[in-house]
Write a protein that holds these residues in place. Sequence first.
Motif, PDB file in Angstrom:
ATOM      1  N   ILE A 125      12.286   1.368  22.267  1.00 30.30           N
ATOM      2  CA  ILE A 125      12.545   0.437  21.179  1.00 30.30           C
ATOM      3  C   ILE A 125      11.698   0.873  19.986  1.00 30.30           C
ATOM      4  N   GLN A 126      12.350   1.105  18.870  1.00 30.37           N
ATOM      5  CA  GLN A 126      11.619   1.534  17.670  1.00 30.37           C
ATOM      6  C   GLN A 126      11.806   0.521  16.566  1.00 30.37           C
ATOM      7  N   CYS A 127      10.720   0.254  15.882  1.00 27.16           N
ATOM      8  CA  CYS A 127      10.828  -0.654  14.763  1.00 27.16           C
ATOM      9  C   CYS A 127      10.053  -0.081  13.585  1.00 27.16           C
ATOM     10  N   MET A 128      10.720   0.066  12.465  1.00 28.26           N
ATOM     11  CA  MET A 128      10.109   0.694  11.305  1.00 28.26           C
ATOM     12  C   MET A 128      10.005  -0.306  10.157  1.00 28.26           C
ATOM     13  N   ARG A 129       8.912  -0.223   9.386  1.00 30.82           N
ATOM     14  CA  ARG A 129       8.716  -1.076   8.217  1.00 30.82           C
ATOM     15  C   ARG A 129       8.211  -0.216   7.069  1.00 30.82           C
ATOM     16  N   PRO A 130       8.661  -0.506   5.848  1.00 27.74           N
ATOM     17  CA  PRO A 130       8.130   0.265   4.721  1.00 27.74           C
ATOM     18  C   PRO A 130       6.672  -0.092   4.440  1.00 27.74           C
ATOM     19  N   GLY A 131       5.899   0.883   3.990  1.00 34.81           N
ATOM     20  CA  GLY A 131       4.509   0.637   3.626  1.00 34.81           C
ATOM     21  C   GLY A 131       3.636   0.351   4.838  1.00 34.81           C
ATOM     22  N   PHE A 132       2.497  -0.265   4.566  1.00 38.49           N
ATOM     23  CA  PHE A 132       1.489  -0.498   5.598  1.00 38.49           C
ATOM     24  C   PHE A 132       1.748  -1.849   6.246  1.00 38.49           C
ATOM     25  N   GLN A 133       2.611  -1.887   7.267  1.00 38.64           N
ATOM     26  CA  GLN A 133       2.969  -3.148   7.924  1.00 38.64           C
ATOM     27  C   GLN A 133       3.043  -2.946   9.425  1.00 38.64           C
ATOM     28  N   ILE A 134       2.005  -2.365   9.979  1.00 34.56           N
ATOM     29  CA  ILE A 134       2.053  -2.023  11.383  1.00 34.56           C
ATOM     30  C   ILE A 134       2.069  -3.277  12.268  1.00 34.56           C
TER      31      ILE A 134
ATOM     32  N   VAL B 215       1.547   5.299  11.607  1.00 37.74           N
ATOM     33  CA  VAL B 215       1.755   5.124  10.171  1.00 37.74           C
ATOM     34  C   VAL B 215       1.916   6.494   9.532  1.00 37.74           C
ATOM     35  N   MET B 216       2.835   6.560   8.594  1.00 37.12           N
ATOM     36  CA  MET B 216       3.079   7.798   7.858  1.00 37.12           C
ATOM     37  C   MET B 216       2.328   7.733   6.537  1.00 37.12           C
ATOM     38  N   MET B 217       1.393   8.683   6.357  1.00 39.21           N
ATOM     39  CA  MET B 217       0.542   8.616   5.170  1.00 39.21           C
ATOM     40  C   MET B 217       0.729   9.837   4.286  1.00 39.21           C
ATOM     41  N   HIS B 218       0.701   9.611   2.990  1.00 40.16           N
ATOM     42  CA  HIS B 218       0.752  10.711   2.023  1.00 40.16           C
ATOM     43  C   HIS B 218      -0.669  10.939   1.525  1.00 40.16           C
ATOM     44  N   LEU B 219      -1.243  12.120   1.854  1.00 38.93           N
ATOM     45  CA  LEU B 219      -2.664  12.352   1.587  1.00 38.93           C
ATOM     46  C   LEU B 219      -2.912  13.589   0.719  1.00 38.93           C
ATOM     47  N   PRO B 220      -2.240  13.699  -0.403  1.00 41.83           N
ATOM     48  CA  PRO B 220      -2.374  14.919  -1.204  1.00 41.83           C
ATOM     49  C   PRO B 220      -3.781  15.135  -1.775  1.00 41.83           C
ATOM     50  N   ALA B 221      -4.456  14.068  -2.149  1.00 46.80           N
ATOM     51  CA  ALA B 221      -5.770  14.239  -2.780  1.00 46.80           C
ATOM     52  C   ALA B 221      -6.807  14.682  -1.746  1.00 46.80           C
ATOM     53  N   LEU B 222      -6.688  14.190  -0.505  1.00 48.44           N
ATOM     54  CA  LEU B 222      -7.605  14.640   0.549  1.00 48.44           C
ATOM     55  C   LEU B 222      -7.359  16.118   0.863  1.00 48.44           C
ATOM     56  N   VAL B 223      -6.103  16.548   0.748  1.00 48.00           N
ATOM     57  CA  VAL B 223      -5.800  17.959   0.973  1.00 48.00           C
ATOM     58  C   VAL B 223      -6.338  18.805  -0.186  1.00 48.00           C
ATOM     59  N   LEU B 224      -6.063  18.371  -1.401  1.00 49.42           N
ATOM     60  CA  LEU B 224      -6.496  19.120  -2.590  1.00 49.42           C
ATOM     61  C   LEU B 224      -8.012  19.247  -2.679  1.00 49.42           C
ATOM     62  N   THR B 225      -8.724  18.202  -2.286  1.00 48.03           N
ATOM     63  CA  THR B 225     -10.177  18.234  -2.391  1.00 48.03           C
ATOM     64  C   THR B 225     -10.828  18.798  -1.128  1.00 48.03           C
ATOM     65  N   GLY B 226     -10.011  19.276  -0.199  1.00 50.58           N
ATOM     66  CA  GLY B 226     -10.544  19.934   0.991  1.00 50.58           C
ATOM     67  C   GLY B 226     -11.240  19.026   1.977  1.00 50.58           C
TER      68      GLY B 226
ATOM     69  N   GLU C 189       0.831  -1.225   0.000  1.00 53.49           N
ATOM     70  CA  GLU C 189       0.000   0.000   0.000  1.00 53.49           C
ATOM     71  C   GLU C 189       0.857   1.263   0.000  1.00 53.49           C
ATOM     72  N   SER C 190       2.032   1.176  -0.608  1.00 52.45           N
ATOM     73  CA  SER C 190       2.946   2.315  -0.488  1.00 52.45           C
ATOM     74  C   SER C 190       2.549   3.479  -1.397  1.00 52.45           C
ATOM     75  N   ASP C 191       1.465   3.329  -2.158  1.00 51.08           N
ATOM     76  CA  ASP C 191       0.954   4.502  -2.870  1.00 51.08           C
ATOM     77  C   ASP C 191       0.412   5.536  -1.889  1.00 51.08           C
ATOM     78  N   VAL C 192       0.025   5.092  -0.688  1.00 48.85           N
ATOM     79  CA  VAL C 192      -0.481   6.028   0.325  1.00 48.85           C
ATOM     80  C   VAL C 192       0.314   5.948   1.644  1.00 48.85           C
ATOM     81  N   VAL C 193       0.633   4.732   2.079  1.00 44.06           N
ATOM     82  CA  VAL C 193       1.337   4.600   3.359  1.00 44.06           C
ATOM     83  C   VAL C 193       2.837   4.437   3.118  1.00 44.06           C
ATOM     84  N   LEU C 194       3.607   5.405   3.583  1.00 44.93           N
ATOM     85  CA  LEU C 194       5.047   5.345   3.357  1.00 44.93           C
ATOM     86  C   LEU C 194       5.729   4.378   4.314  1.00 44.93           C
ATOM     87  N   SER C 195       5.344   4.469   5.576  1.00 43.74           N
ATOM     88  CA  SER C 195       6.011   3.594   6.532  1.00 43.74           C
ATOM     89  C   SER C 195       5.139   3.371   7.763  1.00 43.74           C
ATOM     90  N   SER C 196       5.466   2.315   8.493  1.00 42.25           N
ATOM     91  CA  SER C 196       4.751   1.964   9.722  1.00 42.25           C
ATOM     92  C   SER C 196       5.789   1.840  10.821  1.00 42.25           C
TER      93      SER C 196
END
Lengths: 171, 340
Positions: free
Chosen positions: B113-122, B166-177, B7-14
């Motif tokens: 303790i921090q653990c990071m994963r790419p995409g949606f892998q919480i 989770v780190m999310m990229h939400l440009p369309a939700l921002v653009l559409t208000g 799901e990395s089109d929207v979720v960058l990392s978990s």
Amino acid sequence: MLCQECGKRPATLHFTKILNGEKTELHICESCARDKGEFIPGTQSGFSIHNLLSGLLDFEQHAGTGASKPPAVRCDSCGMTYSQFSKIGRFGCSDCYKHFGERLDPLLKRVHGNTTHVGKVPKRAGGKVKTKREIDRLKQEMQGRIENEDFESAAQLRDRIRELEKEMGGI
Amino acid sequence: MQTEGPESDVVLSSRIRLARNLRGSPFPMLATPAQSQAVMEQLLDVAENGRLNGLGPLEIIRLSELTELEKLVLVEKHLISPNLANESRNGALILDQKEDVSVMVNEEDHLRIQCMRPGFQIREAWETASLIDDVFEEQIDYAFDEKHGFLTSCPTNVGTGIRASVMMHLPALVLTGQINRILSAVTQVGLAVRGLYGEGSEATGNLFQVSNQITLGQSEEEIIENLHQVARQMLEHERAARSKLLSDSRARIEDRVRRSFGILSHAAIMDSKEASQRLSDVRLGVHLGLLPQVNVKTLNELLVSTQPGFLQMTYGEALHPEQRDMTRADLIRDRLAISS
Ligand SMILES: [Zn+2]
Ligand SMILES: [Zn+2]
């Protein structure tokens, strides 16, 4: 260690300040920190959750019993008082939880909507906690069976509960 | 982190963070230098003697040995908090080679303790973090009580001590208000949302970090499940908004992402705010299929490497702001040219 400022009270706050690459160590008491307007962890501007917290704590203190001041509670282990805690929004050590006791419940309830941990239990500390949870669960189940007049299986549960209680060192 | 996850089109990392403390030592804020050093040595010993095996070789970094700039880079890579960088008295970092497991020593708590994963892998991040937690727990006594769970310096972390985000990229939700309505709904179910670089900062580049607020009275699994479900819904909303943008105003959105790509590919001066906004447009363009020539890995890499500290680390410490903006522009031009 005594406070570097007043030299009277014990230093409870220890900072390393780095300003323009220069490092200074600072050991002061909380009251001098306040007077000096020094940065105190947890009251840093913009760190809103802690500001909010200390607001809540203040509220708890003043709300309580009207004009009568609550007795000063102090953690025996680290020396933090409840009123210091309510200003800083942080505990000094893990024993603070014990010493501040039930005063914490209203705060925890507000922050988390709850006062009791239900998650992971470390193995070392955990044996007893797990057994106790199991006992609580069995007691509830037993109650349900008694209400349904299923006395035979309720009695079985009662025996199991007794066994577990014995395992824990007899309560 | 340059690899892509689900799901990395929207979720960058978990990311999962666990706050833990040692029994019998004051928390770092009240610890004397000698006490916090003892805590540090004890924790680093667990790592140094290979008892965190399974993680491969570990790097152990005492923060007192780093320059301010080196610390800033660790902050920009999300490996340490700004808090640890500023108050690094007896602070340390334990890092695995892939840099997706990092353990902070003497931050607000003795152990984070921090653990990071790419995409949606919480969920996967939680499994790993919990295993590392178990290893530490075999060697040291945690401050834990039956009623309050893991005891932490701040009452907002007590109980599970878990922060799942989770780190999310939400440009369309921002653009559409729609973003504000969605964010306020999210905060009403016990989650917090903040911009990319932590407390108080605005969301640059349309990146939002969604995390749990409650740590007491819910199990780790419940906390993660709640976050997972809410993030899943946000993800679906973002995707719906993207396809709506594409069907309702394709020309305008295409113009926007192409302009941003053009500017990034040609500008000579680029400040960090514009860079993150333009990179956000380009990332959106890639996922809408409008910029097939751009590689997402390159964008992920630029997200970190164009930050001020990282830039100065790569190109020399003495960069002043204008030079930095020029260097940033050069770097982006080069990387986009190579990848496309
Ligand atoms: Zn003083
Ligand atoms: Zn204490």
